[in-house]
Write an enzyme that holds these catalytic residues in place. Structure first.
Site, PDB file in Angstrom:
ATOM      1  N   ASN A  39       0.822  -1.213   0.000  1.00  0.00           N
ATOM      2  CA  ASN A  39       0.000   0.000   0.000  1.00  0.00           C
ATOM      3  C   ASN A  39       0.855   1.262   0.000  1.00  0.00           C
ATOM      4  OD1 ASN A  39      -2.226  -1.609   0.016  1.00  0.00           O
ATOM      5  ND2 ASN A  39      -2.984  -0.980   2.033  1.00  0.00           N
ATOM      6  N   ASN A 119      13.119  20.278 -25.326  1.00  0.00           N
ATOM      7  CA  ASN A 119      13.717  19.070 -24.755  1.00  0.00           C
ATOM      8  C   ASN A 119      13.342  19.080 -23.279  1.00  0.00           C
ATOM      9  OD1 ASN A 119      15.405  17.170 -23.613  1.00  0.00           O
ATOM     10  ND2 ASN A 119      17.304  17.971 -24.513  1.00  0.00           N
ATOM     11  N   GLU A 140      14.864  22.628 -21.942  1.00  0.00           N
ATOM     12  CA  GLU A 140      15.811  23.442 -22.704  1.00  0.00           C
ATOM     13  C   GLU A 140      15.408  23.367 -24.176  1.00  0.00           C
ATOM     14  OE1 GLU A 140      19.690  20.806 -23.163  1.00  0.00           O
ATOM     15  OE2 GLU A 140      19.107  20.936 -21.058  1.00  0.00           O
ATOM     16  N   ASP A 585      -7.000 -11.281 -34.245  1.00  0.00           N
ATOM     17  CA  ASP A 585      -8.160 -10.755 -34.970  1.00  0.00           C
ATOM     18  C   ASP A 585      -8.433 -11.329 -36.364  1.00  0.00           C
ATOM     19  OD1 ASP A 585      -7.692  -9.320 -32.731  1.00  0.00           O
ATOM     20  OD2 ASP A 585      -7.951  -7.350 -33.624  1.00  0.00           O
ATOM     21  N   GLU A 791       3.949  -2.282 -31.965  1.00  0.00           N
ATOM     22  CA  GLU A 791       2.957  -3.317 -31.661  1.00  0.00           C
ATOM     23  C   GLU A 791       3.336  -4.639 -32.349  1.00  0.00           C
ATOM     24  OE1 GLU A 791      -0.928  -2.023 -32.770  1.00  0.00           O
ATOM     25  OE2 GLU A 791      -1.923  -3.836 -32.062  1.00  0.00           O
TER      26      GLU A 791
END
Ligand SMILES: *[C@@H]1O[C@H](CO)[C@@H](O)[C@H](O)[C@H]1NC(C)=O
Ligand SMILES: *[C@@H]1O[C@H](CO)[C@@H](O)[C@H](O)[C@H]1NC(C)=O
Length: 820
Positions: A39, A119, A140, A585, A791
């Site tokens: 926790n 940056n 920066e 898929d 991916e």
């Protein structure tokens, strides 16, 4: 005889009971201290996965303190086009993400934002108790010759006892701000925002930077108003519209011609245009002149009022940051072995793991569920879940596949994430897994995607927000659980053998308490078991194949006696082109879809679930249950070979009953699905099919590529066609399973000394070495070129494909690199 057995039995029972009692007592206090540590160490972190940087506490659901960061260059009139808040691939940051990060400790995140010439580095760190934290924001210019500004906007909600927080002081001298707040769950706290260096934007040739009263880029701006806690996540929209109204009003009042371009930053500074009364919600905006040497740096600290270790100075923050970065690196090095000379590889691996951990979020809210729609042949065209209703609220602690694209929980991905996380922080993986198992409802169902609350829903097209309790997804979470149990059981066995040294003390780490303490794990296993059982039964009942269609065929083929008719499965909810529940898929399936379809991957996944249930029943001493699972598992293994193995194709295939011949028809598309029973280590160690599968994986005409195993064979008619999602591209998750399985079936492949090997072992070894090398070198190459993991990887070039900055299961490369 009988009596003797009874006495022995009684003896055993008494000893067992006493042992159990001691265990339970020991465990109770251990459990409390374990819970406490979890926790505390996981209370605060950037748990808003979809933000470039957004903090919220874990397990606090009532008016939690939420903070977010936005930035833009406000020196241009089109400034608002470049405002950054939620992670978007369309922002085209050259690079962003965590270089070093651990949610328990903190880390360093960078943003290379060319559009805004910035940056940016954001550090996050906590005190040792975990109740206080600090962020350091440092910026920066990328190009020092450009005249740009960086306007950083912090927003947060503060709920004082009266619902409104106090501003204790605003110092005009150094632009510091301090707030007091109160949280029902966490008590009183202070938030302070203090600059270390940097110059606010001002044009020395102008008498004043105040374009109108309240809009002055040369000093910090602070606006407070009321925003319901539920809407805090819309901070950017509120900011944009307030700012747009303000700009419009100023332009109307003064006319564009009369506003010097030097005043643009002031023009794009927020003010309380409508004189809203102060409320629980705050914006703090700082506009730095990036053309000034040294950039800018400021700190934000959160301190609990009654806290032992407060973070009060910027020196303390510097110290905590330094410690945190060192500690995470040291932990990383303890868990993953990377050669010293592979410096860049180590940077890559540490960054990739950090980004997986950096995606961990805490979600709380309602979800959309359609409990009315049933799935039948009528839905092959399109699954229409039109009866969605809001349910909940629920909570979930999880990592995400990609902060930009998929900032929410995915049941199938999460199992793979845990396979990686458990190698770094066993307990963290367990806590995440428990959070998922907490979602198991009475029916046993867990949604495929867990999309909780409006913030999470805002990232999902509406048609995909609704979940349906007939739809499943590969139970990789149980695969991860099974691997975890193996680790603990394996450790115990090693300890028993290695009785001279106390391994437990040597290996003890705060983050692997469960791994080193079987009793503690038992307490949790016992708690989870009833829910897991419901989930298991739900999966088997809801995805069971239609055996009625098969009765005659099985008679004809004389299989009726040998196979188990209970253990046949098909994914519910496929359409003509897609089988989303399978996770793969667009992988080719039976055409047209048929009620008799039996999916080999669905069967294999039930096998994994059964094996996990068997292991957990074993460690809990539930002997009857263990026997039952062992029987089911053996039925599944039999069915894989008797039903799904095609001799003609030498691989595992889906099945349908042929309409004309009324015989069994194999639907074979060589690729990930054909390998799954092997990849999931379900088939026996002495299976006669192993050589065929090794050949299939090792064949460059079929599945082997220079970048990893292709999802579908080059020789398949559907290779690379249509969406080309799972029809060729290389996916890390299945590659990882295959590599791991090769090691399981041929343990000798990692041993350099064994010279005498049979033909298949030699092939397996060659395949292992090549596949591992190809995976590492390709993902590493793409990361060097593009700065990101992807991916999937394209089948012909190995380049990144689909979602960018996908440090979900692609992060499994870290295990592959770090473990031989
Ligand atoms: C840990 O947090 C959980 C969730 O908020 C809570 O139910 C539990 O009591 C806490 N345990 C300890 C020991 O603090
Ligand atoms: C960004 O700044 C850090 C130092 O603050 C520097 O090490 C890094 O090289 C910079 N990155 C770029 C792309 O300029």
């Amino acid at each position: 005889m009988h009596i003797l057995y009874s006495i022995l039995g009684l003896f055993a029972f008494v000893r067992y009971s006493i042992g159990l009692l001691e265990d339970v007592q020991a465990s109770l206090s251990e459990q409390t201290s374990f819970d406490e540590y979890i926790n505390k160490s996981l209370l605060w972190a950037p748990y808003r996965s979809n933000c470039y940087f957004g903090i919220r506490p874990r397990n606090v659901n009532k008016s939690p303190f939420i903070l977010g960061l936005m930035w833009f260059d406000n020196s241009e009139l089109n400034a608002l086009n470049g405002i950054r808040h939620f992670v978007e691939q369309g922002d085209k940051l050259a690079k962003y993400g965590w270089e070093v990060y651990d949610p328990r400790i903190g880390g360093k995140q960078i943003f290379i934002d060319q559009h805004n010439n910035l940056n940016l580095t954001v550090y996050f760190t906590k005190n040792h108790e975990g109740d206080n934290w600090a962020i350091r924001v440092k910026g920066e210019p990328l190009d020092k010759t450009k005249k740009t500004t960086t306007s950083v906007v912090l927003y947060f909600n503060q709920n004082g006892e009266d619902g409104i927080s106090k501003i204790v002081k605003t110092l005009d001298v150094d632009n510091s701000l301090q707030f007091e707040g109160f949280s029902k769950e966490l008590g009183s706290y202070e938030l302070s925002i203090r600059d270390n260096h940097g110059e606010y934007y001002a044009d020395p040739n102008l008498p004043t930077m105040e374009v109108v009263s309240g809009c002055d880029s040369s000093r910090v701006a602070h606006v407070s108003l009321k925003v319901p806690d539920d809407n805090v996540w819309m901070a950017k929209d509120v900011f944009n519209s307030l700012l747009a109204d303000s700009v419009r009003a100023i332009v109307q009042e003064k006319g564009t011609a009369n506003i010097s371009p030097s005043l643009n930053p002031s023009l794009f500074t927020i003010r309380n245009l409508y004189s809203f009364p102060a409320g629980n919600f705050h914006y703090v905006q700082k506009t730095f002149d990036l053309s000034k040497a040294g950039g800018f740096e400021f700190d934000v600290t959160y301190n609990k009022v009654n806290s032992k270790e407060k973070i009060l100075s910027s020196q303390k923050i510097t110290l905590l940051i330094t410690e945190a970065l060192q500690e995470v690196e040291a932990r990383f090095n303890r868990h993953f072995q990377i050669q010293d000379e592979d410096k860049e590889m180590r940077v890559f691996a540490l960054e990739t793991l950090s980004n997986l951990l950096g995606g961990i979020g805490y979600f709380h809210g309602t979800q959309m569920v359609d409990r009315e729609t049933t799935l039948d042949d009528g839905q092959y065209e399109k699954i229409d879940l039109a009866n969605g209703h809001e349910e909940g609220p629920l909570s979930l602690f999880t990592s995400v596949p990609s902060r930009a694209f998929f900032p929410r929980g995915f049941y199938w991905d999460e199992g793979f994430h845990l396979l990686q996380i458990m190698e770094y922080d066993f307990d963290l993986a367990f806590v995440i897994m428990s959070s998922w198992f907490d979602l198991i409802e009475d029916s046993g169902w867990i949604p495929r995607e867990v999309i909780l609350g409006n913030e999470a829903r805002s990232k999902v097209p509406e048609e995909f927000t609704v979940q349906n309790p007939n739809i499943a997804n590969p139970p990789v979470l149980l695969l991860a659980f099974s691997e975890m149990l193996d680790k603990v059981i394996g450790k115990k066995e090693n300890l028993a053998i290695n009785f001279f040294g106390d391994n437990r003390a040597d290996n003890f780490e705060e983050t692997s308490q469960l791994e080193n303490n079987e009793e503690l794990l038992l307490v949790y296993a016992k708690k989870i078991y009833p829910k897991l059982l419901r989930h298991y039964e739900w999966f088997r009942d809801s995805q069971r194949g239609s055996i009625d269609e098969w009765e005659e065929v099985l008679e004809d083929e004389e299989l009726s006696e040998d196979i188990s008719k209970n253990e046949v499965y098909s994914w519910k909810g496929r359409t003509i082109d897609h089988c989303l529940p399978s996770g793969l898929d667009d992988y080719p399936r039976a055409q047209p879809p048929d009620i008799s379809e039996l999916d080999v991957d669905a069967l294999a996944w039930v096998g994994v679930m059964t094996r996990s249930m068997r292991k957990i029943a074993h460690i809990l001493n539930f002997e009857d249950d263990e026997r039952r699972y062992a029987n089911i598992e053996s039925d599944i293994v039999k069915n894989l070979d008797l039903l799904h193995w095609s001799e003609d194709n030498s691989c595992y295939c889906d099945l349908i009953v042929n309409d004309y011949s009324e015989a069994r028809e194999f639907v074979c598309h060589e690729g990930y699905i054909s390998l799954l029973p092997f990849a999931l280590k379900l088939i026996p160690l002495n299976s006669p099919h192993l050589p065929d599968l090794i050949n299939l994986m090792g064949d460059p005409q079929k599945l082997l590529s220079d970048f990893g195993l292709l999802s579908l064979s080059r020789q398949d008619e559907f290779f690379g066609t249509k969406e080309n999602y799972w029809r060729g591209p290389i996916w890390m998750n299945i590659n990882y399973l295959c590599l791991d399985a090769i090691k399981h079936y041929y343990p000798e492949v990692t041993n350099d000394e064994i010279k005498q090997m049979d033909e298949t072992s030699k092939k397996a070894k060659a395949l292992y070495v090549k596949l591992r090398g190809n995976l590492i070198s390709n993902v590493f190459r793409v990361w060097k070129e593009k700065g990101y993991c992807y991916e999937a990887y394209e089948q012909n070039t190995g380049d990144g494909k689909s979602a960018e900055h996908f440090t979900g299961w692609t992060a499994l490369i870290v295990n592959i690199i770090g473990q031989k």
